[in-house]
Enzyme design. Structure first.
Site, PDB file in Angstrom:
ATOM      1  N   LYS A  97       0.827  -1.041  -0.152  1.00  0.00           N
ATOM      2  CA  LYS A  97      -0.122   0.199   0.126  1.00  0.00           C
ATOM      3  C   LYS A  97       0.718   1.108  -0.221  1.00  0.00           C
ATOM      4  CE  LYS A  97      -0.129   1.797   4.648  1.00  0.00           C
ATOM      5  NZ  LYS A  97       0.210   0.869   5.575  1.00  0.00           N
ATOM      6  N   HIS A 148       3.146  -3.442  15.344  1.00  0.00           N
ATOM      7  CA  HIS A 148       3.752  -2.444  14.299  1.00  0.00           C
ATOM      8  C   HIS A 148       3.737  -1.360  14.871  1.00  0.00           C
ATOM      9  CE1 HIS A 148       3.401  -0.260  10.494  1.00  0.00           C
ATOM     10  NE2 HIS A 148       3.002   0.717  11.098  1.00  0.00           N
ATOM     11  N   SER A 190       6.102   4.662  12.172  1.00  0.00           N
ATOM     12  CA  SER A 190       7.362   5.241  11.894  1.00  0.00           C
ATOM     13  C   SER A 190       7.449   6.719  12.742  1.00  0.00           C
ATOM     14  CB  SER A 190       7.440   5.524  10.480  1.00  0.00           C
ATOM     15  OG  SER A 190       6.426   6.207   9.903  1.00  0.00           O
ATOM     16  N   GLY A 216       7.459   0.421   9.883  1.00  0.00           N
ATOM     17  CA  GLY A 216       7.836   1.729  10.708  1.00  0.00           C
ATOM     18  C   GLY A 216       9.481   1.948  10.444  1.00  0.00           C
ATOM     19  N   GLU A 242       7.520  -5.992   7.825  1.00  0.00           N
ATOM     20  CA  GLU A 242       6.613  -5.404   6.911  1.00  0.00           C
ATOM     21  C   GLU A 242       7.111  -3.875   6.575  1.00  0.00           C
ATOM     22  OE1 GLU A 242       2.791  -5.327   8.349  1.00  0.00           O
ATOM     23  OE2 GLU A 242       2.724  -7.570   8.361  1.00  0.00           O
ATOM     24  N   PRO A 243       8.568  -3.917   6.072  1.00  0.00           N
ATOM     25  CA  PRO A 243       8.870  -2.610   5.499  1.00  0.00           C
ATOM     26  C   PRO A 243       8.168  -1.900   4.390  1.00  0.00           C
ATOM     27  CG  PRO A 243      10.482  -3.969   4.930  1.00  0.00           C
ATOM     28  CD  PRO A 243       9.421  -4.874   5.705  1.00  0.00           C
ATOM     29  N   GLY A 244       7.679  -0.852   4.437  1.00  0.00           N
ATOM     30  CA  GLY A 244       6.989  -0.331   3.226  1.00  0.00           C
ATOM     31  C   GLY A 244       7.822   0.956   2.762  1.00  0.00           C
ATOM     32  N   ASP A 295      -0.169  13.145   8.424  1.00  0.00           N
ATOM     33  CA  ASP A 295       0.603  13.742   9.649  1.00  0.00           C
ATOM     34  C   ASP A 295       2.170  13.812   9.503  1.00  0.00           C
ATOM     35  OD1 ASP A 295      -0.851  15.138  11.193  1.00  0.00           O
ATOM     36  OD2 ASP A 295      -1.121  13.470  12.537  1.00  0.00           O
ATOM     37  N   ASP A 301      -8.732  24.436  -0.818  1.00  0.00           N
ATOM     38  CA  ASP A 301      -9.178  23.979   0.400  1.00  0.00           C
ATOM     39  C   ASP A 301      -8.251  24.241   1.502  1.00  0.00           C
ATOM     40  OD1 ASP A 301     -10.873  20.905   1.210  1.00  0.00           O
ATOM     41  OD2 ASP A 301      -9.413  21.764   2.579  1.00  0.00           O
TER      42      ASP A 301
HETATM   43  C1  PLP Z   1       1.345   0.635   5.999  1.00  0.00           C
HETATM   44  C2  PLP Z   1       1.706  -0.807   6.286  1.00  0.00           C
HETATM   45  C3  PLP Z   1       2.938  -1.053   6.879  1.00  0.00           C
HETATM   46  C4  PLP Z   1       4.173  -0.236   6.267  1.00  0.00           C
HETATM   47  O1  PLP Z   1       4.572   0.816   7.132  1.00  0.00           O
HETATM   48  P1  PLP Z   1       5.887   1.789   6.875  1.00  0.00           P
HETATM   49  O2  PLP Z   1       5.656   2.822   8.133  1.00  0.00           O
HETATM   50  O3  PLP Z   1       5.466   2.444   5.705  1.00  0.00           O
HETATM   51  O4  PLP Z   1       7.008   0.739   7.190  1.00  0.00           O
HETATM   52  C5  PLP Z   1       3.199  -2.276   7.258  1.00  0.00           C
HETATM   53  N1  PLP Z   1       2.328  -3.066   7.635  1.00  0.00           N
HETATM   54  C6  PLP Z   1       0.979  -3.000   7.431  1.00  0.00           C
HETATM   55  C7  PLP Z   1      -0.239  -3.935   7.662  1.00  0.00           C
HETATM   56  C8  PLP Z   1       0.441  -1.636   6.739  1.00  0.00           C
HETATM   57  O5  PLP Z   1      -0.491  -1.426   6.359  1.00  0.00           O
END
Ligand code: PLP
Length: 451
Positions: A69, A197, A200, A237, A271-273, A331, A361
């Site tokens: 995502k 979780h 970050s 995070g 779960e790094p994003g 944020d 807006d």
């Molecule tokens: C968004 C999300 C993450 C990633 O978060 P980051 O702060 O970008 O690492 C990990 N796990 C789940 C389930 C998420 O929805």
């Protein structure tokens, strides 16, 4: 979220012969300046691969599942699939996208804590078994649609208590974990482990150590009830900085060794994003509106400009928080941009400025305050580290389209990837690599750094 998988073929420009990311941005600015001055992204896929190497260096025992995502660009997903990452998805289009690159079901997890029934059913049909869960309602929903799921119980972390604005009011307390485990037992469900979780915005690595200890408690309770607890998921995070990664690893390593040693047979995942994508994407936007207001000595806005007042400039850009700057609504602070001007003059004075999206807006403020030289309509601003949460579909009521993404990779990064055994014809079939060509006369002096 329509059509994530609709753009299977894309070309990546290979940067050789000293060409830089800045040259690529300059090229597209020149092209857009004679066209419609639309916003655009330039994405350096080498950053994604380097972040992966960095992860493997610092966190070798923890397997990354990329949080789709954060950025569902097909090139990012395909690259990470080729590098062997797993994926955590929160919607059906995300799962379909990941599957389209041949990712096996055991390498896909569902991370959202309020899943749509259609998503759970789709997972059941496709043998995607790892599902996060933090409440009895969610548990019963999963039991009905996916009785063979392997649940990861999400435990609340204390990082979520400070700052009422954190949107992650999720995860159950240790006390309610016992109840959930008993409930799962009654329903004949499998619980395969625990997850947490740490958002970050939390900068204290201790949040991770407490969470690892709590996870151990959940493992003990689960094992007591007869579950085979085999997966610990330490969530996301990770900002993307190497220092932060080292700090977190330093903090959790001793606890992992103590509570989840290799002999325990527990698989460690994360779960790094943002970690993978944030600094890989750069966004160029155009100034489409401008206002000047007066401020007195104390920075208060005044009605009318008098001679001694400092002017403050409000600039409107062709993209805002309802488009590529959506992370502002989560944020996050958007750092001041680089300025790109056709004819910069040396020693330009700078002025207090604020940057706004095009919606008129009051929420659509992208940068509250920064110091910039005076800009004109048509000038470009370049924002770095724009890879996370920036590629969703813009709100439909605005006349804003998702900016196109131009992919690049440096020759050095590309050779390194090939050394790692990834090739164009087998693992990354949708790529076509084209040499970058200088299509303009370089004007490196056109960029000025944020003041
Ligand atoms: C968004 C999300 C993450 C990633 O978060 P980051 O702060 O970008 O690492 C990990 N796990 C789940 C389930 C998420 O929805």
């Amino acid at each position: 979220m329509k059509g994530l998988a609709d753009e299977p073929n894309y070309s990546i420009e290979l940067l050789e012969g000293g060409a830089t990311l800045r040259d690529v941005i300059e090229t597209h600015i020149c092209e857009q300046t004679v066209a419609e001055k639309n916003a655009f992204f330039v994405a350096d896929l080498g950053v994604v691969t380097r972040q992966h190497v960095r992860w493997q260096t610092h966190m070798p025992q923890i397997r990354p599942f990329y949080a789709v995502k954060c950025n569902s660009s097909p090139a990012v997903v395909e690259m990470l699939a080729a590098l062997g990452a797993g994926f955590v998805c929160s919607s059906k289009p995300e799962v379909v996208l990941v599957q389209s690159y041949g990712v096996a079901p055991e390498n896909i997890a569902l991370g959202s804590l309020c899943k749509q029934l259609s998503l759970i059913k789709y997972a059941a049909k496709n043998d995607i078994d790892l599902l996060a869960c933090d409440s009895e309602t969610e548990l019963r929903k999963i039991a009905r649609c996916h009785p063979t799921a392997k649940l990861l119980l999400q435990v609340a972390t204390e990082a979520q208590d400070d700052g009422e604005e954190t949107s992650m009011a999720f995860g159950c307390t240790l006390k309610s974990c016992r109840h959930l485990l008993e409930c799962a037992k009654e329903l004949g469900m499998q619980v395969a482990g625990a997850k947490f979780h740490v958002p970050s915005c939390c900068t204290d690595p201790q949040a991770y150590t407490h969470a690892v200890s709590d996870a151990r408690c959940v493992f003990d309770m689960g094992e007591e009830l007869g579950f085979s607890m085999k997966i610990l998921d330490i969530g996301g995070g990770f900002s993307g900085s190497e220092v932060q990664l080292e700090q977190i690893h330093h903090a959790i390593r001793p606890l992992l060794d103590m509570y989840f040693p290799p002999v325990s047979g527990v698989t460690l995942i994360a779960e790094p994003g943002s970690y993978y994508v944030s600094s890989a994407f750069t966004l160029a936007v155009n100034i489409i509106g401008k206002k000047v207001v007066a401020r007195d000595q104390h920075g208060q806005p005044l009605e009318e400009l008098t001679l001694n007042d400092e002017p403050e400039f409000l600039y409107y850009m062709n993209n805002g928080v309802y488009g590529s700057f959506a992370s502002k609504l989560l944020d996050e602070t958007i750092p001041a941009p680089f300025v790109h001007k056709k004819a910069p003059s040396a020693e330009e004075p700078v002025f207090a400025s604020s940057l706004w999206g095009p919606s008129c807006d009051s929420l659509d403020q992208v940068v509250e305050h920064c110091l910039l030289p005076e800009l004109s309509l048509g000038d470009w601003l370049v924002f770095s580290a724009m890879g996370a949460h920036s590629l969703g579909e813009p709100s439909a009521f605005l006349d804003v389209q998702r900016p196109p993404v131009h992919y690049v990779i440096s020759a050095d990064d590309w050779y390194e990837i090939q050394d790692a055994g990834i090739s164009l014809d087998t693992t990354m079939k949708n790529f076509s690599l084209v040499p970058y060509s200088f299509r303009f006369s370089p004007q490196p002096e056109a960029f000025s750094a944020p003041a």
